[in-house]
Design an enzyme around this catalytic site. Structure first.
Site, PDB file in Angstrom:
ATOM      1  N   HIS A 499       4.152 -25.275  29.529  1.00 21.69           N
ATOM      2  CA  HIS A 499       3.907 -24.887  28.145  1.00 21.69           C
ATOM      3  C   HIS A 499       3.074 -23.596  28.081  1.00 21.69           C
ATOM      4  O   HIS A 499       2.600 -23.107  29.116  1.00 21.69           O
ATOM      5  CB  HIS A 499       3.138 -25.997  27.418  1.00 21.69           C
ATOM      6  CG  HIS A 499       1.781 -26.249  28.019  1.00 21.69           C
ATOM      7  ND1 HIS A 499       1.594 -27.059  29.122  1.00 21.69           N
ATOM      8  CD2 HIS A 499       0.550 -25.755  27.694  1.00 21.69           C
ATOM      9  CE1 HIS A 499       0.305 -27.084  29.442  1.00 21.69           C
ATOM     10  NE2 HIS A 499      -0.348 -26.292  28.597  1.00 21.69           N
ATOM     11  N   THR A 501      -0.307 -22.313  25.955  1.00 24.02           N
ATOM     12  CA  THR A 501      -1.401 -22.721  25.074  1.00 24.02           C
ATOM     13  C   THR A 501      -1.701 -21.605  24.079  1.00 24.02           C
ATOM     14  O   THR A 501      -1.845 -20.439  24.449  1.00 24.02           O
ATOM     15  CB  THR A 501      -2.666 -23.033  25.898  1.00 24.02           C
ATOM     16  OG1 THR A 501      -2.381 -24.113  26.793  1.00 24.02           O
ATOM     17  CG2 THR A 501      -3.820 -23.417  24.990  1.00 24.02           C
ATOM     18  N   HIS A 573       0.024 -17.250  28.729  1.00 24.94           N
ATOM     19  CA  HIS A 573       0.379 -17.517  30.108  1.00 24.94           C
ATOM     20  C   HIS A 573       1.017 -18.890  30.244  1.00 24.94           C
ATOM     21  O   HIS A 573       0.865 -19.757  29.365  1.00 24.94           O
ATOM     22  CB  HIS A 573      -0.858 -17.427  31.018  1.00 24.94           C
ATOM     23  CG  HIS A 573      -1.893 -18.470  30.729  1.00 24.94           C
ATOM     24  ND1 HIS A 573      -2.862 -18.309  29.762  1.00 24.94           N
ATOM     25  CD2 HIS A 573      -2.111 -19.709  31.280  1.00 24.94           C
ATOM     26  CE1 HIS A 573      -3.628 -19.383  29.717  1.00 24.94           C
ATOM     27  NE2 HIS A 573      -3.201 -20.258  30.623  1.00 24.94           N
ATOM     28  N   THR A 575       1.142 -21.967  33.102  1.00 31.99           N
ATOM     29  CA  THR A 575       0.618 -22.476  34.368  1.00 31.99           C
ATOM     30  C   THR A 575       1.788 -22.932  35.233  1.00 31.99           C
ATOM     31  O   THR A 575       2.611 -23.748  34.808  1.00 31.99           O
ATOM     32  CB  THR A 575      -0.347 -23.639  34.131  1.00 31.99           C
ATOM     33  OG1 THR A 575      -1.448 -23.180  33.335  1.00 31.99           O
ATOM     34  CG2 THR A 575      -0.881 -24.175  35.457  1.00 31.99           C
ATOM     35  N   GLU A 604      -2.320 -31.161  18.593  1.00 28.11           N
ATOM     36  CA  GLU A 604      -2.911 -32.375  19.141  1.00 28.11           C
ATOM     37  C   GLU A 604      -4.422 -32.215  19.201  1.00 28.11           C
ATOM     38  O   GLU A 604      -4.942 -31.087  19.195  1.00 28.11           O
ATOM     39  CB  GLU A 604      -2.391 -32.658  20.560  1.00 28.11           C
ATOM     40  CG  GLU A 604      -0.929 -33.014  20.651  1.00 28.11           C
ATOM     41  CD  GLU A 604      -0.490 -33.267  22.091  1.00 28.11           C
ATOM     42  OE1 GLU A 604      -1.258 -32.883  23.008  1.00 28.11           O
ATOM     43  OE2 GLU A 604       0.588 -33.830  22.296  1.00 28.11           O
ATOM     44  N   TRP A 610      -7.899 -34.690  30.107  1.00 28.33           N
ATOM     45  CA  TRP A 610      -6.562 -34.102  30.200  1.00 28.33           C
ATOM     46  C   TRP A 610      -6.237 -33.662  31.628  1.00 28.33           C
ATOM     47  O   TRP A 610      -5.077 -33.654  32.042  1.00 28.33           O
ATOM     48  CB  TRP A 610      -6.409 -32.928  29.231  1.00 28.33           C
ATOM     49  CG  TRP A 610      -7.306 -31.755  29.501  1.00 28.33           C
ATOM     50  CD1 TRP A 610      -8.564 -31.576  29.050  1.00 28.33           C
ATOM     51  CD2 TRP A 610      -6.992 -30.602  30.289  1.00 28.33           C
ATOM     52  NE1 TRP A 610      -9.086 -30.391  29.489  1.00 28.33           N
ATOM     53  CE2 TRP A 610      -8.139 -29.761  30.258  1.00 28.33           C
ATOM     54  CE3 TRP A 610      -5.888 -30.190  31.013  1.00 28.33           C
ATOM     55  CZ2 TRP A 610      -8.183 -28.543  30.940  1.00 28.33           C
ATOM     56  CZ3 TRP A 610      -5.930 -28.980  31.679  1.00 28.33           C
ATOM     57  CH2 TRP A 610      -7.062 -28.161  31.643  1.00 28.33           C
TER      58      TRP A 610
END
Length: 617
Positions: A499, A501, A573, A575, A604, A610
């Protein structure tokens, strides 16, 4: 019988160089500044300044080229026709030759057997433009000047003649030529240019400054070889020169002295001789040369930052204002000179590409000054804020125009400036707000409320503040993962966990104040292929950083709503892995350069653990 005239003069005239080519009084008079073809060619071929003065504006004026305003399929056909004919390169070459020699033309080849007749543009059909030929004024002679004030060609040649390979003269009507002129003349009738009907070389008015600069640079270069001069005073030197063998003994004697000096730094002299070293001072010479170069830059009307490729001088100087003025002038030249010169050629080009002449087809010159990603984002925000103000929110902020009108105007603005890539295609697929069916009143009202206030369709009251994590999942993660696995990255994040962020606010905020990313048509986002991308190490995470002004813009808007961010900067970016294999240098990993397909924004709360949920495959 011959008459002998005797002229007596004194040292005053000698010192002041009166009557010579360096006469000090000569600068108070102006002569015909005409250069011969040989001088122009030698200057262009043999000196970098004339070449750059000729080439730079010719290149810059076509560098960004132009944008056709038409249907997508028409634009594709027009651009393909331009490529087939090599139009962009030929316009650049015509402008270069015009600046160098005083004029040039592009001949529109339609296959007509009689080029002496005017060109009938309406007779050009699909594929009707067979070729485009660039002709220099050195080979294309202008004919008689039209003096009829009612004629379209008043003050211009009635025809042009071109010598073909067999030596015959080919007469060409001016309507078949796209004419480009060099430097303008004060009055063509007073010009000493042998090529009537054309302009002058741009080098005519700057050649003196160029020569002065070249001469100054040459003298400074010569001075380098005279930077250190040894002076030795020898008693009875002139008397000794009367002896035939004295010169040989003298040379032998100082050869020995220089040899000794070269070995141990010691020079051997007679007690009566004197030795002195004189060194030339170069202080101030760079400033003198720079000033001459600035004069050339001003004479050529090209900023020094562009002509010389040097950094702007002075504190806080960027050179942006100089370049903006330069690009503004070139943009004006495009509209005032290039567009009229290409009128008939473009009319033929449209018919040759499309088979007809749609009235709505036209073009605009692309901006020469390109905004940065941040500037584009700021402009987008200003337009969006202005749209909200115009739409109004009721009460003290009344609606100034119908939502449908404002929506269409915004769509046109965003398509023209490229703020939202893919918007035009999406509009073609889904239609504009003003094109919605009459029974879609509820949807129209909802969209109108969103334009007025992006938070309106979420809630009217504030919500309970909470931490906020916003991400967009990568939809084409599988092919990105395969790209890195081929390079030796053994494990990566799972495809459904990859994903980008957008926000990670540990500070609780009202989510409704953040709103949604209403600028996207379907909520999803595609980052086009290419652009700046690189591999970085963020702690234990190996990430791929990429440029995406719309993500950066969205991040800043979320922060304005009160979100916190624990890092100094925000860099979009993805990951890739938390377990980069030992022995792999991150500098050797090639980032993914294809398009990045992102899903809708997901809101969320931040999960305290996490990190524990991270799993790699």
């Amino acid at each position: 019988m011959s008459i002998v005239a005797r002229i007596t003069d004194g040292l005053t005239s000698l010192v002041s160089r009166m009557g010579t080519d360096r006469d000090k009084a000569a600068t108070t008079f102006y002569g015909a500044p005409m250069l011969s073809d040989d001088q122009i060619a030698f200057g262009y071929d043999g000196s970098w300044l004339p070449r750059k003065i000729v080439d730079i504006p010719a290149f810059d004026s076509v560098r960004a080229w132009r944008d056709w305003q038409a249907k997508p399929e028409q634009i594709e056909a027009l651009e393909a026709e331009e490529k087939r004919l090599g139009l962009k390169a030929k316009v650049q070459e015509a402008r270069r030759l015009a600046r160098l020699w005083g004029g040039a033309a592009i001949m529109i080849g339609t296959g007509d057997l009689n080029p002496t007749l005017p060109l009938n543009m309406d007779r050009v059909s699909r594929g009707g433009v067979k070729y485009l030929t660039v002709l220099s004024c050195r080979f294309l002679a202008a004919g008689e000047i039209d003096r009829d004030p009612t004629s379209e060609w008043y003050g211009k040649p009635k025809y042009y003649t071109l010598a073909n390979a067999s030596g015959q003269q080919l007469t060409i009507h001016p309507s078949r030529l796209a004419i480009f002129l060099g430097a303008k003349q004060a009055d063509p009738d007073l010009s000493t240019n042998a090529r009537k009907g054309w302009g002058d070389s741009v080098l005519n008015s700057v050649i003196t400054e160029i020569k002065n600069t070249d001469a100054t640079a040459g003298n400074i270069a010569s001075l380098v070889f005279e930077a250190k001069v040894d002076v030795i005073r020898i008693p009875g030197f002139m008397q000794g020169m009367m002896d035939p063998g004295y010169e040989a003994r003298l040379l032998k004697r100082f050869t020995l002295a220089n040899t000794a000096k070269g070995i141990n730094g010691t020079i051997i002299l007679d007690k009566e001789e004197e030795y002195e070293t004189k060194a030339a001072s170069f202080a101030g010479l760079p400033d003198v040369l720079d000033r001459f170069l600035q004069i050339v830059s001003g004479a050529a009307d090209i900023p020094a930052t562009r002509l010389l490729g040097q950094a702007p001088a002075g504190m806080n100087a960027t050179g942006d204002s100089d370049l903006r003025n330069y690009y503004d002038r070139l943009s004006a030249d495009q509209e005032i000179e290039t567009t009229p010169a290409l009128y008939r050629l473009d009319e033929c080009l449209i018919r040759s590409a499309l088979g007809s002449r749609p009235d709505e087809v036209h073009y605009r010159w692309s901006p020469l000054w390109q905004m940065s990603a941040k500037e584009k984002a700021d402009v987008f925000k200003i337009k969006a804020d202005a749209a909200r103000a115009i739409a109004g929110s009721g009460g003290a902020s009344p609606q100034l125009m119908p939502i449908e009108v404002l929506s269409d105007a915004l769509v046109n603005a965003f398509i023209e400036d490229g703020s939202l890539p893919g918007l035009e295609a999406a509009i073609d697929e889904y239609g504009k707000l003003s094109e919605q069916e009459p029974d879609g009143d509820d949807e129209t009202a909802a969209l109108g409320a969103a334009l007025t206030d992006p938070n309106a369709r979420l809630a009217a009251n504030d919500a309970t503040p909470r931490t906020l994590y916003i991400r967009r999942d990568v939809k084409n993660a599988a092919e990105i993962i395969e790209h890195f696995k081929v390079q030796g990255v053994e494990t990566t994040l799972a495809a459904d966990d990859m994903h980008v962020t957008i926000a990670f606010s540990k500070t609780p905020i009202d989510w409704l104040k953040v709103g949604d990313d209403w600028g996207n048509v379907d909520g999803e986002l595609t980052i086009n292929a290419g652009g700046p991308r690189m591999m970085e190490q963020f702690g234990d995470a190996t990430v791929m950083v990429f440029g995406a002004w719309n993500l950066s813009y969205r991040h800043e808007r979320v922060k304005e709503a009160g979100a916190s961010w624990d890092h100094q900067d925000y860099n979009p970016h993805i990951t890739i892995t938390y377990a980069l294999p030992v022995g792999i240098d991150i500098a050797n990993i090639e980032p993914w350069k294809g398009k990045i397909e992102l899903g809708v924004e997901i809101f969320e709360e931040i999960k305290p653990n996490w990190h524990a949920e991270i799993a790699e495959v």
